[in-house]
Design a protein around this motif. Structure first.
Motif, PDB file in Angstrom:
ATOM      1  N   UNK A 108       0.830  -1.206   0.000  1.00 20.38           N
ATOM      2  CA  UNK A 108       0.000   0.000   0.000  1.00 20.38           C
ATOM      3  C   UNK A 108       0.863   1.254   0.000  1.00 20.38           C
ATOM      4  N   UNK A 109       0.370   2.249  -0.688  1.00 18.48           N
ATOM      5  CA  UNK A 109       0.938   3.591  -0.600  1.00 18.48           C
ATOM      6  C   UNK A 109      -0.037   4.444   0.181  1.00 18.48           C
ATOM      7  N   UNK A 110       0.488   5.179   1.168  1.00 16.03           N
ATOM      8  CA  UNK A 110      -0.399   5.963   2.026  1.00 16.03           C
ATOM      9  C   UNK A 110      -0.180   7.442   1.771  1.00 16.03           C
ATOM     10  N   UNK A 111      -1.133   8.220   2.256  1.00 21.81           N
ATOM     11  CA  UNK A 111      -1.007   9.666   2.132  1.00 21.81           C
ATOM     12  C   UNK A 111       0.155  10.162   2.991  1.00 21.81           C
ATOM     13  N   UNK A 112       0.774  11.250   2.568  1.00 22.47           N
ATOM     14  CA  UNK A 112       1.966  11.765   3.228  1.00 22.47           C
ATOM     15  C   UNK A 112       1.734  11.992   4.718  1.00 22.47           C
ATOM     16  N   UNK A 113       2.712  11.488   5.517  1.00 22.31           N
ATOM     17  CA  UNK A 113       2.687  11.727   6.949  1.00 22.31           C
ATOM     18  C   UNK A 113       1.727  10.878   7.742  1.00 22.31           C
ATOM     19  N   UNK A 114       1.044   9.922   7.097  1.00 20.20           N
ATOM     20  CA  UNK A 114       0.040   9.136   7.802  1.00 20.20           C
ATOM     21  C   UNK A 114       0.410   7.657   7.891  1.00 20.20           C
ATOM     22  N   UNK A 115       1.675   7.331   7.663  1.00 20.39           N
ATOM     23  CA  UNK A 115       2.075   5.926   7.588  1.00 20.39           C
ATOM     24  C   UNK A 115       1.797   5.182   8.894  1.00 20.39           C
ATOM     25  N   UNK A 116       2.247   5.729  10.016  1.00 23.17           N
ATOM     26  CA  UNK A 116       2.045   5.059  11.304  1.00 23.17           C
ATOM     27  C   UNK A 116       0.558   4.935  11.638  1.00 23.17           C
ATOM     28  N   UNK A 117      -0.175   5.992  11.362  1.00 24.94           N
ATOM     29  CA  UNK A 117      -1.614   5.984  11.654  1.00 24.94           C
ATOM     30  C   UNK A 117      -2.334   4.921  10.828  1.00 24.94           C
ATOM     31  N   UNK A 118      -2.038   4.884   9.520  1.00 27.38           N
ATOM     32  CA  UNK A 118      -2.672   3.913   8.643  1.00 27.38           C
ATOM     33  C   UNK A 118      -2.229   2.495   8.985  1.00 27.38           C
ATOM     34  N   UNK A 119      -0.961   2.329   9.349  1.00 28.36           N
ATOM     35  CA  UNK A 119      -0.458   1.014   9.735  1.00 28.36           C
ATOM     36  C   UNK A 119      -1.246   0.451  10.926  1.00 28.36           C
ATOM     37  N   UNK A 120      -1.507   1.292  11.908  1.00 26.11           N
ATOM     38  CA  UNK A 120      -2.282   0.852  13.075  1.00 26.11           C
ATOM     39  C   UNK A 120      -3.718   0.505  12.697  1.00 26.11           C
ATOM     40  N   UNK A 121      -4.310   1.291  11.803  1.00 25.19           N
ATOM     41  CA  UNK A 121      -5.679   1.030  11.373  1.00 25.19           C
ATOM     42  C   UNK A 121      -5.779  -0.310  10.642  1.00 25.19           C
ATOM     43  N   UNK A 122      -4.815  -0.571   9.754  1.00 24.15           N
ATOM     44  CA  UNK A 122      -4.821  -1.827   9.001  1.00 24.15           C
ATOM     45  C   UNK A 122      -4.624  -3.012   9.935  1.00 24.15           C
ATOM     46  N   UNK A 123      -3.680  -2.867  10.892  1.00 25.82           N
ATOM     47  CA  UNK A 123      -3.433  -3.958  11.834  1.00 25.82           C
ATOM     48  C   UNK A 123      -4.678  -4.247  12.673  1.00 25.82           C
ATOM     49  N   UNK A 124      -5.409  -3.204  13.043  1.00 26.48           N
ATOM     50  CA  UNK A 124      -6.629  -3.391  13.825  1.00 26.48           C
ATOM     51  C   UNK A 124      -7.700  -4.115  13.012  1.00 26.48           C
ATOM     52  N   UNK A 125      -7.760  -3.846  11.729  1.00 24.18           N
ATOM     53  CA  UNK A 125      -8.758  -4.491  10.880  1.00 24.18           C
ATOM     54  C   UNK A 125      -8.405  -5.957  10.625  1.00 24.18           C
ATOM     55  N   UNK A 126      -7.131  -6.233  10.329  1.00 23.42           N
ATOM     56  CA  UNK A 126      -6.722  -7.588   9.933  1.00 23.42           C
ATOM     57  C   UNK A 126      -6.412  -8.490  11.121  1.00 23.42           C
ATOM     58  N   UNK A 127      -6.016  -7.902  12.245  1.00 25.75           N
ATOM     59  CA  UNK A 127      -5.707  -8.711  13.418  1.00 25.75           C
ATOM     60  C   UNK A 127      -4.312  -9.325  13.378  1.00 25.75           C
ATOM     61  N   UNK A 128      -4.061 -10.244  14.301  1.00 21.63           N
ATOM     62  CA  UNK A 128      -2.735 -10.833  14.457  1.00 21.63           C
ATOM     63  C   UNK A 128      -2.408 -11.884  13.408  1.00 21.63           C
ATOM     64  N   UNK A 129      -3.338 -12.200  12.548  1.00 20.34           N
ATOM     65  CA  UNK A 129      -3.081 -13.199  11.504  1.00 20.34           C
ATOM     66  C   UNK A 129      -2.205 -12.641  10.381  1.00 20.34           C
ATOM     67  N   UNK A 130      -1.996 -11.329  10.411  1.00 23.33           N
ATOM     68  CA  UNK A 130      -1.207 -10.690   9.355  1.00 23.33           C
ATOM     69  C   UNK A 130      -0.139  -9.781   9.964  1.00 23.33           C
ATOM     70  N   UNK A 131       0.957  -9.638   9.247  1.00 26.61           N
ATOM     71  CA  UNK A 131       2.017  -8.702   9.617  1.00 26.61           C
ATOM     72  C   UNK A 131       1.883  -7.454   8.742  1.00 26.61           C
ATOM     73  N   UNK A 132       1.746  -6.319   9.398  1.00 26.26           N
ATOM     74  CA  UNK A 132       1.642  -5.043   8.685  1.00 26.26           C
ATOM     75  C   UNK A 132       2.918  -4.267   8.960  1.00 26.26           C
ATOM     76  N   UNK A 133       3.756  -4.120   7.932  1.00 32.31           N
ATOM     77  CA  UNK A 133       5.100  -3.573   8.123  1.00 32.31           C
ATOM     78  C   UNK A 133       5.284  -2.262   7.353  1.00 32.31           C
ATOM     79  N   UNK A 134       5.936  -1.303   8.017  1.00 33.71           N
ATOM     80  CA  UNK A 134       6.328  -0.086   7.312  1.00 33.71           C
ATOM     81  C   UNK A 134       7.685  -0.323   6.649  1.00 33.71           C
TER      82      UNK A 134
END
Length: 406
Positions: free
Chosen positions: A232-258
């Protein structure tokens, strides 16, 4: 001003009975300044190299990469991934498949990592900025195309404008090997070169080839929604915020890495190298601090008569102890401030003019040593020098009162 601080300042700038004491004090401050400047410059250069390598990765790596926590492939056609796709902070959602195949061109055969990408990969990364030959294209509407790393292209002896096709062989992952007819255990595909890229990292340049995701699905028998990663490409300056949102949606079954987590091993090595280099320079600073011990010891001997006079006037041992403690601190801090100012000036001039070259300026991907000065490094260096200076001054200052007690 406290009497002890006033007297210490007088001792620092006044002429001593033995000129050697002035010389040793100056050498002490100079030694601290040189080591302080060296620490700041070395840490800034390591920061610069980290920034350069990070910029190389950023042209190829996505802002966020999603992988399965267990296993290799997963289904990205679920409702959870639809929610990720629709997040306001996600600008580009791209499906990818990475598998190892055998690439054959002419009489050369080399294992390569096929990275199957969809139509949005060009929006996801800055692939055009790292192309060294040809253009980016993985499917031209009639033929399958490939964009490969420079090192891999050199090993195969292929160029971006060669018209002869390259053959790809992939083991069938959903069937057993046929020992009687081994060739039937492989899927085969053909593609034509369209471009060559260079990230200047061997893990990409020497092994990776970009092809269409449809080709990889056909070669490795993946379903239409099955992938090995979502980038994924995220909007400028929102990488950490979006990373947390994605991890919350997908749960521990997936690794969401910056980007840092995708290259965790590399950045861990850089941080360890920076730590070890700093520790080495701290050890050199400890050795340089012996000059401070010698300077204060000589000063205490030179001022014995003054110390007795102060005692007769009613000065207690704490006052005398603080005089020489402050003296040591001032010598150390003078060197620290001079070193930090010198280090900042050196780093600024290197960043501005690049006077310290790498080789002849054309042998490497950058012409001069990169520098990136961080305020936090300045604070750390000053704190280290202040602590060591305090410890170095405390020993002779304590001895000045111990002799009286004995």
């Amino acid at each position: 001003m406290q009497p002890s601080l006033f007297i210490a300042r007088r001792y620092l700038f006044s002429q001593k009975s033995h000129n050697a004491i002035n010389v040793v004090s100056g050498v002490s401050a100079a030694a601290v300044a040189v080591v302080t400047a060296a620490m700041l410059c070395v840490m800034s250069v390591l920061n610069g190299f980290e920034e350069v390598i990070e910029s190389m990765f950023s042209r190829f790596d996505a802002d966020i990469r999603i992988e399965a926590a267990e296993g290799k492939s997963f289904d990205c056609g679920t409702e959870a991934f639809d929610r990720v796709r629709d997040l306001p902070g996600v600008a580009v959602f791209s499906e990818t498949i990475e598998e190892t195949a055998l690439a054959e061109y002419a009489d050369k055969q080399i294992p390569a990592i096929l990275k199957g990408v969809d139509d949005r990969f060009e929006e996801l990364t800055e692939i055009d900025s790292i192309l060294v030959d040809g253009s980016y294209c993985v499917y031209d509407g009639a033929f399958e195309r490939a964009v490969m790393g420079q090192g891999l292209a050199n090993q195969l002896g292929i160029g971006a404008h060669f018209i002869k096709g390259m053959h790809l062989y992939a083991p069938k992952r959903d069937s057993k090997v046929n020992l009687l007819h081994p060739e039937q255990s492989f899927e085969q595909g053909t593609c034509f070169m369209s471009g060559i890229f260079a990230v200047n990292q061997s893990q990409y340049d020497d092994a990776m080839m970009l092809v269409s995701i449809d080709l990889t699905r056909r070669l490795f028998h993946y379903s239409e929604s099955e992938v090995t990663a979502v980038e994924c490409k995220v909007q400028d300056g929102r990488c950490k915020e979006v990373q947390k949102e994605i991890q919350a949606i997908l749960g521990d079954s997936y690794k969401v890495m910056d980007r840092y987590e995708q290259q965790a091993d590399f950045f861990r090595i850089v941080h360890i190298e920076k730590l070890l280099t700093t520790l080495l320079l701290v050890f050199i600073l400890l050795i340089a601090s012996f000059n401070l011990l010698g300077s204060l010891t000589m000063l205490i001997i030179d001022k014995k008569a003054n110390i007795q006079t102060l005692r007769h006037l009613g000065a207690d041992e704490r006052l005398i102890h603080r005089i020489f403690l402050y003296e040591g601190w001032m010598i150390s801090l003078t060197g620290a401030v001079a070193g930090i100012l010198s280090g900042i000036a050196i780093c600024w001039s290197q960043e501005r003019f690049g006077w310290l070259r790498m080789g002849n300026g054309t042998e490497y991907i950058i012409s001069s040593y990169p520098v990136h000065l961080e305020a936090w490094d300045v604070v750390i260096v000053f704190a280290i020098v202040a602590i060591i200076g305090f410890a170095s001054a405390a020993i002779p200052a304590y001895q000045s009162t111990k002799e009286r007690q004995e």
